[in-house]
Design a protein around this motif. Structure first.
Motif, short mmCIF file in Angstrom:
data_model
loop_
_atom_site.label_atom_id
_atom_site.label_comp_id
_atom_site.label_asym_id
_atom_site.label_seq_id
_atom_site.Cartn_x
_atom_site.Cartn_y
_atom_site.Cartn_z
N LEU A 1 0.81 -1.21 0.00
CA LEU A 1 0.00 0.00 0.00
C LEU A 1 0.86 1.27 0.00
CD1 LEU A 1 -2.97 0.89 0.07
CD2 LEU A 1 -2.81 0.98 2.56
N THR A 2 2.01 1.22 0.66
CA THR A 2 2.88 2.40 0.70
C THR A 2 3.37 2.77 -0.70
OG1 THR A 2 3.59 1.77 2.92
CG2 THR A 2 4.93 3.39 1.76
N ASP A 3 3.78 1.78 -1.48
CA ASP A 3 4.23 2.05 -2.85
C ASP A 3 3.08 2.56 -3.72
OD1 ASP A 3 6.71 1.17 -2.07
OD2 ASP A 3 6.41 -0.88 -2.80
N ILE A 4 1.88 2.03 -3.51
CA ILE A 4 0.73 2.50 -4.29
C ILE A 4 0.44 3.97 -3.99
CG2 ILE A 4 -1.76 2.21 -4.63
CD1 ILE A 4 -1.38 -0.77 -4.12
N PHE A 5 0.52 4.35 -2.71
CA PHE A 5 0.29 5.75 -2.35
C PHE A 5 1.35 6.67 -2.98
CE2 PHE A 5 -2.19 4.77 1.80
CZ PHE A 5 -3.35 4.59 1.03
N LYS A 6 2.59 6.20 -2.97
CA LYS A 6 3.65 7.02 -3.58
C LYS A 6 3.43 7.21 -5.07
CE LYS A 6 7.27 5.86 -0.23
NZ LYS A 6 8.59 5.22 -0.01
N LYS A 7 3.00 6.14 -5.76
CA LYS A 7 2.76 6.25 -7.20
C LYS A 7 1.56 7.16 -7.49
CE LYS A 7 4.68 1.70 -8.26
NZ LYS A 7 4.40 0.32 -8.78
N VAL A 8 0.50 7.02 -6.70
CA VAL A 8 -0.67 7.88 -6.90
C VAL A 8 -0.31 9.34 -6.62
CG1 VAL A 8 -2.99 8.39 -6.05
CG2 VAL A 8 -2.30 6.03 -6.42
N TYR A 9 0.43 9.58 -5.57
CA TYR A 9 0.82 10.95 -5.22
C TYR A 9 1.70 11.57 -6.31
CZ TYR A 9 2.45 14.83 -2.31
OH TYR A 9 2.74 16.08 -1.81
N PHE A 10 2.63 10.77 -6.87
CA PHE A 10 3.50 11.28 -7.93
C PHE A 10 2.71 11.53 -9.22
CE2 PHE A 10 6.40 10.58 -11.52
CZ PHE A 10 7.37 11.54 -11.25
N ALA A 11 1.71 10.64 -9.51
CA ALA A 11 0.92 10.83 -10.72
C ALA A 11 0.04 12.06 -10.65
CB ALA A 11 0.07 9.58 -10.98
N VAL A 12 -0.42 12.42 -9.46
CA VAL A 12 -1.32 13.57 -9.31
C VAL A 12 -0.55 14.87 -9.17
CG1 VAL A 12 -3.11 14.60 -7.86
CG2 VAL A 12 -3.15 12.15 -8.35
N THR A 13 0.48 14.88 -8.33
CA THR A 13 1.19 16.12 -8.03
C THR A 13 2.50 16.27 -8.79
OG1 THR A 13 2.35 15.12 -6.14
CG2 THR A 13 0.18 16.13 -5.74
N LEU B 1 -2.88 11.24 1.53
CA LEU B 1 -3.41 9.90 1.26
C LEU B 1 -3.34 9.02 2.50
CD1 LEU B 1 -1.95 9.21 -2.30
CD2 LEU B 1 -4.29 9.83 -1.69
N GLU B 2 -2.22 9.02 3.18
CA GLU B 2 -2.08 8.19 4.38
C GLU B 2 -3.05 8.62 5.48
OE1 GLU B 2 1.53 7.82 1.97
OE2 GLU B 2 0.35 9.51 2.71
N ALA B 3 -3.19 9.93 5.65
CA ALA B 3 -4.12 10.41 6.68
C ALA B 3 -5.56 10.09 6.32
CB ALA B 3 -3.94 11.92 6.87
N GLY B 4 -5.91 10.28 5.05
CA GLY B 4 -7.28 9.95 4.63
C GLY B 4 -7.58 8.46 4.74
N TYR B 5 -6.60 7.62 4.41
CA TYR B 5 -6.79 6.17 4.52
C TYR B 5 -7.01 5.76 5.98
CZ TYR B 5 -5.64 1.20 4.54
OH TYR B 5 -5.65 -0.16 4.72
N SER B 6 -6.21 6.29 6.89
CA SER B 6 -6.34 5.95 8.32
C SER B 6 -7.69 6.41 8.86
CB SER B 6 -5.20 6.58 9.11
OG SER B 6 -3.95 6.13 8.63
N LEU B 7 -8.07 7.64 8.52
CA LEU B 7 -9.35 8.15 9.01
C LEU B 7 -10.52 7.39 8.40
CD1 LEU B 7 -10.85 10.27 10.69
CD2 LEU B 7 -10.76 11.79 8.71
N GLY B 8 -10.43 7.07 7.11
CA GLY B 8 -11.51 6.32 6.46
C GLY B 8 -11.64 4.91 7.00
N LEU B 9 -10.52 4.29 7.35
CA LEU B 9 -10.57 2.95 7.93
C LEU B 9 -11.30 2.98 9.28
CD1 LEU B 9 -9.60 0.01 7.54
CD2 LEU B 9 -7.53 0.63 8.80
N PHE B 10 -11.01 3.98 10.10
CA PHE B 10 -11.67 4.11 11.40
C PHE B 10 -13.16 4.38 11.24
CE2 PHE B 10 -13.15 7.16 14.62
CZ PHE B 10 -13.13 6.33 15.74
N LEU B 11 -13.51 5.33 10.38
CA LEU B 11 -14.92 5.66 10.19
C LEU B 11 -15.68 4.50 9.56
CD1 LEU B 11 -14.70 9.36 8.94
CD2 LEU B 11 -15.32 8.53 11.21
N GLY B 12 -15.04 3.77 8.67
CA GLY B 12 -15.70 2.62 8.06
C GLY B 12 -16.06 1.55 9.08
N MET B 13 -15.16 1.30 10.03
CA MET B 13 -15.46 0.33 11.08
C MET B 13 -16.60 0.80 11.96
SD MET B 13 -11.69 -0.96 12.33
CE MET B 13 -10.62 -1.88 11.24
#
Length: 265
Positions: A126-138, A148-160
């Protein structure tokens, strides 16, 4: 005036006193209403001591007990056929042990859930995927601590929280949570097993199954012995072979006798 007593049994009833009364395990209504207190204080039995905390009373047993007290009352039974009575002492000396078990279970579940999430993230890289997505966008290289990391962590908590509909004492809706549904189903299965074993204990069931298997084994063994002793099944080939050999030898002897008779003539 006809005296009527309505008895509605639940599936499970909890009792914390030393004596189990009818009013503690059933909903009662009587005509005339003055008899209600008498029936509520009717003692079924004393609470069991030791590790056996659950007892089962059927509606017919309760009806028989009421008739022994007053045979002129008209009983109307409603609700469940059997009731499981859970007897718990008011002051549980093992309460601290139960709290300790709950705390240890929560700790183990927390560590296990965190480890499962970490291994999943490691498997899918997942870390490599976030780096590739971040590089492709910015167009910049991610340092690993971004949106991305902060949104993933917060979304995982809210989803549960949203899925399980439960966070401490707070719930999104009044609907039962998935865990509550599963626990209710488990409790229903346990209650049905207790009622079934009350009429047929596990020891007697195991003994009956053992006797049935031994009888079937003896029947199969006797059938096998009878089939081995039967010449038509086991030795059929040898019997038919010997009879055919005897027929061929007798026909050869008759042919030789005819040849000898012809030579003499």
């Amino acid at each position: 005036m006809q005296r009527v007593l309505y008895v509605k049994l639940p599936k499970v009833a909890a009792v914390t006193t030393k004596e189990i009364c009818l009013g503690q395990v059933a909903e009662l209504s009587s005509q005339p209403p003055g008899d209600l207190v008498k029936w509520q204080k009717l003692i079924l039995q004393k609470a069991p001591e030791g590790d056996k905390r659950r007892v089962v009373w059927s509606a017919l047993d309760i009806q028989s007990l009421i008739y022994r007290v007053d045979s002129q009352v008209d009983i109307r039974l409603m609700g469940e056929v059997d009731v499981v009575i859970d007897c718990r002492p008011y002051a549980d000396p093992k309460a601290w042990k139960n709290r300790l078990k709950a705390a240890l279970s929560a700790l183990v579940s927390f560590i296990g859930g965190a480890f499962a999430i970490m291994t999943f993230n490691q498997d899918v890289e997942l870390t490599d995927i976030f780096k590739k997505v971040y590089f492709a966008v910015t167009g910049e290289i991610s340092v690993g601590k971004g949106v991305l990391e902060a949104g993933y962590s917060l979304g995982l908590f809210l989803g549960m929280v949203i899925f399980f509909n439960h966070l401490a004492g707070w719930k999104l809706t009044e609907d039962p949570t998935p865990l509550e549904v599963q626990m209710r189903q488990y409790e229903n299965d346990v209650d049905e097993a207790i009622v079934e074993y009350a009429g047929n204990p596990p020891q007697s069931m195991a003994k009956a199954q053992k006797n049935g298997s031994s009888r079937s084994g003896s029947h199969s063994q006797s059938a096998k012995q009878s089939s081995m002793s039967s010449p038509s099944n086991v030795n059929g080939e040898s019997v038919s072979g010997s009879s055919s050999n005897q027929t061929e030898s007798s026909s050869a002897e008759k042919k030789q006798d005819r040849d000898k008779g012809g030579d003499r003539g």
